[in-house]
Design a protein around this motif. Structure first.
Motif, PDB file in Angstrom:
ATOM      1  N   MET A   1      20.052  -7.074   1.839  1.00 49.14           N
ATOM      2  CA  MET A   1      21.705  -7.423   1.917  1.00 49.14           C
ATOM      3  C   MET A   1      21.963  -9.194   2.956  1.00 49.14           C
ATOM      4  O   MET A   1      21.905 -10.110   1.996  1.00 49.14           O
ATOM      5  CB  MET A   1      22.096  -6.389   1.545  1.00 49.14           C
ATOM      6  N   ALA A   2      21.580  -8.567   3.858  1.00 46.42           N
ATOM      7  CA  ALA A   2      21.495  -9.967   5.357  1.00 46.42           C
ATOM      8  C   ALA A   2      20.893 -11.128   4.416  1.00 46.42           C
ATOM      9  O   ALA A   2      20.652 -12.269   4.943  1.00 46.42           O
ATOM     10  CB  ALA A   2      21.581  -9.454   5.987  1.00 46.42           C
ATOM     11  N   ASN A   3      20.048 -10.699   4.197  1.00 47.22           N
ATOM     12  CA  ASN A   3      18.342 -12.066   3.747  1.00 47.22           C
ATOM     13  C   ASN A   3      18.291 -12.633   2.669  1.00 47.22           C
ATOM     14  O   ASN A   3      17.483 -13.039   2.421  1.00 47.22           O
ATOM     15  CB  ASN A   3      17.339 -11.747   4.426  1.00 47.22           C
TER      16      ASN A   3
ATOM     17  N   ARG B   1      34.125   1.685   6.620  1.00 44.02           N
ATOM     18  CA  ARG B   1      31.560   1.840   7.205  1.00 44.02           C
ATOM     19  C   ARG B   1      32.133   1.373   7.993  1.00 44.02           C
ATOM     20  O   ARG B   1      30.812   1.632   8.869  1.00 44.02           O
ATOM     21  CB  ARG B   1      31.096   1.116   6.117  1.00 44.02           C
TER      22      ARG B   1
ATOM     23  N   ILE C   1      22.794  -3.639  11.269  1.00 45.38           N
ATOM     24  CA  ILE C   1      22.179  -3.398  11.104  1.00 45.38           C
ATOM     25  C   ILE C   1      22.555  -2.165  11.038  1.00 45.38           C
ATOM     26  O   ILE C   1      21.867  -1.146  10.506  1.00 45.38           O
ATOM     27  CB  ILE C   1      20.802  -3.952  10.576  1.00 45.38           C
TER      28      ILE C   1
ATOM     29  N   GLU D   1      14.430 -11.186   8.181  1.00 43.32           N
ATOM     30  CA  GLU D   1      14.593 -11.644   9.241  1.00 43.32           C
ATOM     31  C   GLU D   1      13.755 -12.853   8.588  1.00 43.32           C
ATOM     32  O   GLU D   1      13.993 -14.593   8.914  1.00 43.32           O
ATOM     33  CB  GLU D   1      14.985 -11.211   9.659  1.00 43.32           C
TER      34      GLU D   1
ATOM     35  N   ARG E   1      18.596   2.832   3.561  1.00 44.16           N
ATOM     36  CA  ARG E   1      20.007   2.431   5.094  1.00 44.16           C
ATOM     37  C   ARG E   1      19.869   0.944   5.414  1.00 44.16           C
ATOM     38  O   ARG E   1      20.112  -0.146   4.572  1.00 44.16           O
ATOM     39  CB  ARG E   1      20.479   2.811   5.392  1.00 44.16           C
ATOM     40  N   THR E   2      18.449   1.295   6.312  1.00 45.20           N
ATOM     41  CA  THR E   2      18.472  -0.028   7.005  1.00 45.20           C
ATOM     42  C   THR E   2      17.575  -1.162   5.858  1.00 45.20           C
ATOM     43  O   THR E   2      17.564  -2.335   6.153  1.00 45.20           O
ATOM     44  CB  THR E   2      16.905   0.323   7.957  1.00 45.20           C
TER      45      THR E   2
ATOM     46  N   LYS F   1      13.790 -15.239   5.245  1.00 41.81           N
ATOM     47  CA  LYS F   1      14.924 -15.306   4.128  1.00 41.81           C
ATOM     48  C   LYS F   1      15.518 -16.949   3.171  1.00 41.81           C
ATOM     49  O   LYS F   1      14.790 -17.223   3.244  1.00 41.81           O
ATOM     50  CB  LYS F   1      16.121 -15.060   5.183  1.00 41.81           C
TER      51      LYS F   1
ATOM     52  N   THR G   1      27.733 -10.329   7.026  1.00 41.16           N
ATOM     53  CA  THR G   1      25.857 -10.117   6.436  1.00 41.16           C
ATOM     54  C   THR G   1      26.138  -8.948   5.712  1.00 41.16           C
ATOM     55  O   THR G   1      24.924  -9.401   4.926  1.00 41.16           O
ATOM     56  CB  THR G   1      26.006 -10.412   7.835  1.00 41.16           C
ATOM     57  N   PHE G   2      26.664  -7.968   6.430  1.00 45.48           N
ATOM     58  CA  PHE G   2      25.299  -7.177   5.737  1.00 45.48           C
ATOM     59  C   PHE G   2      26.296  -5.864   4.634  1.00 45.48           C
ATOM     60  O   PHE G   2      25.991  -5.579   3.545  1.00 45.48           O
ATOM     61  CB  PHE G   2      25.555  -5.773   6.364  1.00 45.48           C
ATOM     62  N   GLY G   3      27.608  -6.793   3.899  1.00 44.75           N
ATOM     63  CA  GLY G   3      28.549  -6.450   2.910  1.00 44.75           C
ATOM     64  C   GLY G   3      28.143  -6.617   1.612  1.00 44.75           C
ATOM     65  O   GLY G   3      29.206  -6.563   0.882  1.00 44.75           O
TER      66      GLY G   3
ATOM     67  N   LEU H   1      23.477   4.908  -4.515  1.00 44.80           N
ATOM     68  CA  LEU H   1      23.630   5.438  -3.664  1.00 44.80           C
ATOM     69  C   LEU H   1      23.581   3.985  -2.451  1.00 44.80           C
ATOM     70  O   LEU H   1      24.077   3.050  -1.854  1.00 44.80           O
ATOM     71  CB  LEU H   1      22.701   6.200  -2.360  1.00 44.80           C
TER      72      LEU H   1
ATOM     73  N   VAL I   1      25.558  -0.323  10.440  1.00 47.73           N
ATOM     74  CA  VAL I   1      24.725   0.279   8.366  1.00 47.73           C
ATOM     75  C   VAL I   1      24.347   0.899   8.338  1.00 47.73           C
ATOM     76  O   VAL I   1      23.995   1.986   7.270  1.00 47.73           O
ATOM     77  CB  VAL I   1      24.326  -1.595   7.724  1.00 47.73           C
ATOM     78  N   ASP I   2      22.994   1.112   8.690  1.00 47.20           N
ATOM     79  CA  ASP I   2      22.136   2.666   8.173  1.00 47.20           C
ATOM     80  C   ASP I   2      22.243   3.947   8.732  1.00 47.20           C
ATOM     81  O   ASP I   2      21.547   4.427   9.074  1.00 47.20           O
ATOM     82  CB  ASP I   2      20.235   1.913   8.486  1.00 47.20           C
TER      83      ASP I   2
ATOM     84  N   VAL J   1      12.012  -5.105   8.476  1.00 49.66           N
ATOM     85  CA  VAL J   1      13.598  -6.355   8.562  1.00 49.66           C
ATOM     86  C   VAL J   1      12.753  -6.637   9.475  1.00 49.66           C
ATOM     87  O   VAL J   1      13.119  -8.391   9.581  1.00 49.66           O
ATOM     88  CB  VAL J   1      14.666  -4.852  10.366  1.00 49.66           C
TER      89      VAL J   1
ATOM     90  N   ALA K   1      20.185  -2.904   4.220  1.00 47.55           N
ATOM     91  CA  ALA K   1      20.861  -3.338   4.661  1.00 47.55           C
ATOM     92  C   ALA K   1      20.721  -5.159   4.970  1.00 47.55           C
ATOM     93  O   ALA K   1      20.745  -6.000   5.087  1.00 47.55           O
ATOM     94  CB  ALA K   1      21.059  -3.204   6.205  1.00 47.55           C
ATOM     95  N   THR K   2      18.479  -5.604   5.766  1.00 46.89           N
ATOM     96  CA  THR K   2      18.556  -6.316   5.908  1.00 46.89           C
ATOM     97  C   THR K   2      17.733  -6.747   4.781  1.00 46.89           C
ATOM     98  O   THR K   2      18.033  -8.454   4.593  1.00 46.89           O
ATOM     99  CB  THR K   2      16.821  -6.018   6.514  1.00 46.89           C
TER     100      THR K   2
ATOM    101  N   ASP L   1      25.912   1.407  -3.383  1.00 44.01           N
ATOM    102  CA  ASP L   1      27.423   1.399  -2.906  1.00 44.01           C
ATOM    103  C   ASP L   1      27.710   1.274  -0.998  1.00 44.01           C
ATOM    104  O   ASP L   1      28.379   0.781  -0.835  1.00 44.01           O
ATOM    105  CB  ASP L   1      27.371   3.195  -2.601  1.00 44.01           C
ATOM    106  N   MET L   2      25.771   0.570  -0.928  1.00 38.33           N
ATOM    107  CA  MET L   2      26.463  -0.253   0.309  1.00 38.33           C
ATOM    108  C   MET L   2      26.543  -1.093   0.259  1.00 38.33           C
ATOM    109  O   MET L   2      26.533  -2.460   0.641  1.00 38.33           O
ATOM    110  CB  MET L   2      24.737   0.145   0.821  1.00 38.33           C
ATOM    111  N   GLY L   3      26.730  -1.877  -1.005  1.00 40.97           N
ATOM    112  CA  GLY L   3      27.151  -3.201  -1.768  1.00 40.97           C
ATOM    113  C   GLY L   3      25.968  -4.085  -2.123  1.00 40.97           C
ATOM    114  O   GLY L   3      26.065  -5.478  -2.615  1.00 40.97           O
TER     115      GLY L   3
ATOM    116  N   ARG M   1      22.450  -9.144  14.196  1.00 42.74           N
ATOM    117  CA  ARG M   1      21.650  -8.859  13.420  1.00 42.74           C
ATOM    118  C   ARG M   1      21.319  -7.330  13.443  1.00 42.74           C
ATOM    119  O   ARG M   1      21.390  -6.472  12.857  1.00 42.74           O
ATOM    120  CB  ARG M   1      20.777  -9.541  12.919  1.00 42.74           C
TER     121      ARG M   1
END
Lengths: 325, 760
Positions: free
Chosen positions: A177-179, B264, B157, A152, A170-171, A155, B245-247, A200, B160-161, A148, A174-175, A203-205, B153
């Motif tokens: 995706m965000a960066n 979610r 996160i 960050e 997931r973590t 990015k 951010t996360f989607g 899976l 989301v997780d 993570v 997610a990170t 599915d989180m996007g 952030r």
């Protein structure tokens, strides 16, 4: 009499995925690497397109590794305790990509901190213009904490972050995706599990063109045929049109081959096994090439000589294209 | 939709949008249209407006089109004599309210009215305001205002997780300071983020918590936004930014952002105290995000689901909540919030005084090491799991009724009943037996505990070692609570366990349990292929038999014997992307041989094109493929006009001239070989067993171990087939190992197959 070569026509194709981002795209890489896009089984140029050749990544660590073969330590010598120098040496050795595998502990034996991980990654990014893949130490908690922070701090670089597994993805996703990064998704040699993890994650996007799948493999003599057949089936499914298997594959033959007895042990083995270094390189090279033949898009290696040989072989396999047309 | 709520939300929205417009006009006049407008430390402008409309507000004038849009979403008050559904109008009003509320807060920032000042108050971590926080300014006390991107952030996160189950937007003031603290503590305990805002007659939950010395801020997961209702908008700005951010969503994708949150982000609004027009309007805004509203006062409820996953508005008047005192009521209130939003509880560890893990599952407790046993030869032990309505189950409650085993002599025994009540939104009665069977694995996981059997023939031993370490009866309950949540969280929301040793009560419950077992047996018997419209696939074995696919129907369990139709149904509900997927049957092609359009299509996909048709009820035509895990092999004996059934446990020679292991090579590997089939042993008992080819009467030879293991059941099958002596007419390896012997046996015993039509 003219012979009609039977040809397979595939409805599907592998996704094209680009690692790394140029300055114009929000990153700092001097070049990017694109993999995937195949519309035929590996190197079957007469049946479809293999637009991007498989690429070779060199694995480096953020510090001198504790459990690597003395042969590798000897080969990389002085750079082995400095990720930046190591990355530069790897680039010079012909790597298309760098894999930086973070260690669980730092040089003092304390857990690697997020700041240290970020410092290593940034140093590597400064030292090389190649795209970068970053693997966590392989323990869920440490992976999440370090990746993570790395994600960050970088990015927009389009790193690939790994390793996502079904118990812990997931973590990292997610990170990523965000960066604006990618992820690698590893499953233990099983077509359905690989598919499921891809589902899976998407599915989180996270778009599918930001996922590399790692079906896991074994070294030559240590289950490679099983790995081969899983990869072949994944690729067949992809070409048949199954969207969730149409991702480029990354495998780590360097890691696998260097833990095989044949590469690890130099003494007390039959004389007929021959020269140790040569044998170890052969092991890594053959493992990697077998996987390339089964559809690997990225092979992660450790020894520069293996890199040279695998790249030469890929070049030859790709050259067969001209014979077709 | 409640007309009352619609009316008040529409009225509240009209008022707030008007107020926003007035404020904006004044600000434009006083500060000019180029006046900068921003929330602190965010790259998302005014996040809700940015997400919903795509407008990046940087200057006051950028707010003009936002207010215009809000005005377009307003509706006239519903007429008193015309009744319409109101849902659309109410949701529109909610959205208008949110746009207006964020605009108002932005303008307040321009005037230095945000973050709200609170003299003497220090945040335990929060958004930084250098001009207010600088020590040389004498440090102005203030609330947090909006959450900054850094915190977004970090928390986003976790949302989301899954480390953080969700957030609660608490608006208003609790009945008392004590209740306020309890509510927040209960939420914190579950790792749920608390956003605080609003007031009732000037008193806010923020005041209540500060008075009680509760630390508020990022560090304690409780963020005080402001003491008015409008500041609750920051919660939705946070939700919007999470989606952006996360989607992977883009500003302006309003619908996608709202859906993302509904699916979610497990958030809800907890309205404490009286609900005024503005609160109704804001609540309508939250419902747009799929966030339900729970009020602790009497308000009309909106129970049908649709926009939110479950109920929209739930009223739970505080004084009417069951509970000994206010604290218990507060606990129940929080529990209700969690249920309504479907927030899943996680239990990290199994809280028992002995080591716990699947490594201990096979452990045996010998008589000499045993402290006490329940069931077995000398006592009775039963276990019974059933589903109950959500309100009737208290999650985590474990009760022991009757004496414990302290007074039982060493190596003694006593009677025990384990009653498990589960509740869940996704729970179905059909899952009861599936879940009940897990008790065996769950209890066995504890070191020093041995569990055998199920239902009313359960048999549990506690070792001396475990008893010395402090293992007590209640720990059975703790284990079950933890494991059902961790393994079956998708279908189970609440688990309550009662352990009964009190003799009279035990007898009562045993009778109830037995009635339920009977009912379930009947249900299973009644569950036939023609009563369902979907079968299930099972691809678990594709890892080694890549093209094999099991199709599991109510009357045909998996060939491994481990998965029946109900198991698959439960497995699919728990793991929707897993190995068991529903197969819609579609049109019947041939009811006798068992062909449907759906099963054939699936056979093609599942086998990757290798198999194009599968008959469910025939061994002669397109039989189902097999991996290698079958319990039995069924194979045609052409000379006998029938089939033999060989058990995996039978090593002897068969009339086919091959042993089981040789036959397995023919039957397995995902190949379709007419005349050969791998099956689960209970399939032999099914009326659908090769029913297209003549059914069970075709069995001419069967491993004796099967005859013994399933003696009762086979007897019933013989009766069903109208030939009570049928089993005796079937040869086995004790008398017959060649075809010649088999034919002689059939003649001698007058096996019905002699009079049947040729099989092919």
């Amino acid at each position: 009499m003219p012979v009609e070569v039977p040809k397979e026509k595939w409805p599907g194709s592998v996704r094209t995925i680009t690692l790394g981002a140029l300055p114009s795209e929000g990153g700092t890489r001097k070049r990017v690497v694109t993999v995937g896009g195949e519309t035929a089984m590996p190197f079957m140029h007469f049946e479809g397109e293999i637009p991007n050749p498989p690429v070779v990544a060199i694995e480096i660590k953020d510090r001198k590794p504790d459990d690597w073969s003395p042969l590798l330590l000897e080969t990389w010598k002085d750079v082995i305790d400095d990720p930046a120098q190591w990355a530069a040496a790897a680039e010079a050795a012909g790597a298309d990509l760098i894999v930086l595998a973070l260690s669980l502990t730092n040089r003092n034996g304390e857990p690697t901190s997020p700041d240290e991980a970020v410092a290593s990654v940034k140093a590597v990014l400064r030292a090389t213009g190649l795209p970068l893949i970053v693997f966590g130490p392989g323990q869920a908690e440490a992976d999440n904490a370090l990746l993570v922070a790395v994600s960050e701090a970088t990015k927009g670089e389009r790193l690939a972050l790994g390793i996502c597994e079904d118990k812990n993805y997931r973590t990292i996703v997610a990170t990523a995706m965000a960066n604006d990064h990618l992820v690698t998704a590893r499953t233990p040699m099983d077509v359905n599990l690989a598919k499921q993890l891809n589902i899976l994650i998407s599915d989180m996007g996270l778009p599918l063109d930001r996922i590399l799948m790692d079906p896991t493999t074994g070294a030559l003599g240590y289950g490679i045929e099983y790995g081969f057949s899983v990869m072949e089936r994944l690729r067949l499914a992809a070409l048949q049109g199954d969207k969730m298997t149409q991702l480029p594959m990354i495998v780590t033959p360097g890691f696998e081959a260097w833990k095989a007895k044949e590469s690890k042990v130099g003494e007390g083995v039959p004389a007929s096994w021959g020269d140790w270094l040569n044998r170890a390189i052969n092991w890594e090279t053959l493992t990697a090439l077998t996987l390339v033949e089964s559809g690997a898009d990225i092979v992660v290696l450790r020894h520069p000589e293996s890199v040279k040989r695998v790249k030469a072989a890929i070049e030859e396999l790709m050259a067969a294209k001209s014979l077709v047309s | 939709m409640s007309r009352y709520i619609a009316k008040r939300a529409i009225r509240g929205a009209n008022a707030l949008v008007r107020e926003a417009e007035l404020m904006l006009n004044r600000a434009l006049k006083e500060k000019g249209e180029d006046q900068k407008v921003a929330f602190p430390n965010t790259a998302y402008y005014l996040p809700l407006i940015y997400g919903m409309t795509g407008i990046a507000v940087e200057k006051l004038e950028d707010l003009v089109p936002v207010i215009e849009q809000a005005k377009r979403l307003l509706h006239p008050m519903p007429s008193d004599n015309l009744w319409t559904p109101y849902l659309g109008e109410t949701l529109d009003s909610g959205m208008a309210t949110l746009l207006a509320a964020e605009a108002i807060e932005a303008i307040r920032f321009v005037y230095g009215l945000q973050p709200e000042r609170m003299p003497g108050f220090t945040l335990a971590g929060g958004t930084s305001y250098p001009e207010l926080d600088a020590p040389n300014n004498g440090r102005v006390g203030h609330l947090n205002g909006p959450i900054d991107d850094i915190q977004l952030r970090s928390w986003g996160i976790q949302l989301v997780d899954g480390r953080m189950p969700g957030f609660a937007a608490i608006v208003g003031a609790a009945k008392s300071n004590e209740v306020a603290v309890k509510i927040v503590r209960e939420l914190q305990k579950r790792n749920i983020l608390c956003f605080l805002s609003g007031n009732v007659n000037g008193r806010s939950i923020i005041h209540q918590l500060i008075e009680e010395g509760v630390e508020l801020g990022y560090d304690t997961y409780t963020v005080p936004f402001g003491t008015d209702t409008i500041s609750a908008i920051y919660a939705l700005g946070f939700a919007t930014r999470s989606a952006l951010t996360f989607g992977g969503l883009k500003p302006g994708q309003a619908r996608e952002i709202l859906l993302y949150n509904r699916e979610r982000v497990f958030a809800f609004v907890l309205a404490l105290g009286e609900v005024d027009d503005l609160k109704y309007a804001a609540a309508a805004g939250a419902i747009n995000f799929g966030f339900p509203v729970i009020a602790d006062t009497v308000i009309p409820e909106i129970l049908p689901t649709g926009i939110t996953k479950y109920e929209h508005v739930v009223s739970m008047p505080f004084n009417e909540i069951e509970g000994a005192d206010d604290l218990e009521k507060a606990e129940r209130l929080v529990q209700k919030c969690i249920e309504v939003r479907g927030v899943k509880v996680k239990v990290a560890e199994v809280p028992v005084p002995v080591p716990y893990g699947s490594a201990f599952e096979g452990e045996v407790v010998r008589k000499n090491d045993m402290r006490v046993e329940f069931g077995g030869k000398h006592s009775r032990c039963f276990e019974y799991l059933f589903m109950a309505p959500l309100d009737e189950v208290v999650d985590g409650k474990v009760e022991v009724i009757g004496p414990s085993f302290e007074n039982v002599e060493p190596q003694g025994h006593m009677d025990m009943g384990i009653i498990v009540q589960v509740a869940g939104r996704q729970m179905q009665e059909d899952f009861e037996p599936v879940l009940e069977r897990q008790i065996h694995y769950f209890i066995n996981g504890a070191s020093g505990i041995q569990h055998i059997g199920q239902r009313d023939i359960a048999w549990i031993r506690i070792s001396n070692n475990a008893a010395e370490k402090g293992f007590k009866l209640e720990h059975f309950g703790k284990i079950l609570h933890a494991r059902y949540h961790s393994d079956f969280g998708a279908i189970v929301d609440k688990v309550q366990v009662t352990i009964i040793t009190e003799p009279e009560l035990l007898q009562q419950w045993l009778a109830k349990a037995r009635a339920a077992y009977d009912y379930r047996n009947k249900r299973l018997a009644d569950l036939t292929d023609d009563k369902v419209d979907e079968f299930y696939s099972c691809t678990l074995c594709q890892s080694f038999a890549p093209n094999h696919v099991c199709i599991i129907s109510p009357e045909r369990l998996g060939l491994c014997g481990a998965y029946n139709w109900l198991d698959c149904k439960a497995s699919y509900n728990i793991n929707p992307t897993g190995p068991n997927q529903p197969i819609k049957l579609g049109k019947v092609i041939d009811p006798v041989k068992g062909y449907w359009t759906g099963t054939n299509e699936y056979a093609k996909i599942g086998s990757h094109g290798v198999v194009s048709e599968v008959s469910m009820y025939s061994i002669m035509e397109n039989p189902m493929t097999a991996c290698g895990c079958f319990e039995c092999i069924v194979m045609l004996i052409p000379e006998a006009n029938g089939v033999m059934v060989v058990s995996r446990e039978d090593p002897s020679m068969t009339p086919a001239g091959m042993t089981f292991s040789t036959l397995a090579g023919i039957a397995g590997g995902g190949l379709q070989t007419p005349g050969v089939m791998g099956v689960g042993k209970y399939f032999l008992l099914s009326p659908k067993f090769i029913s297209a080819d003549g059914g069970f009467k075709r069995v001419v030879w069967m491993s004796s171990i099967l005859k013994e293991m399933m003696a009762e059941e086979l007897k019933a099958v013989a009766e069903r087939e109208g030939d009570p002596d049928l089993i005796e007419k079937i040869a086995d390896e004790r008398h017959v190992t060649t075809v010649e012997e088999l034919l002689a046996w059939l003649e001698e015993h007058n096996h019905p197959v002699l009079a049947m039509e040729p099989m092919f």
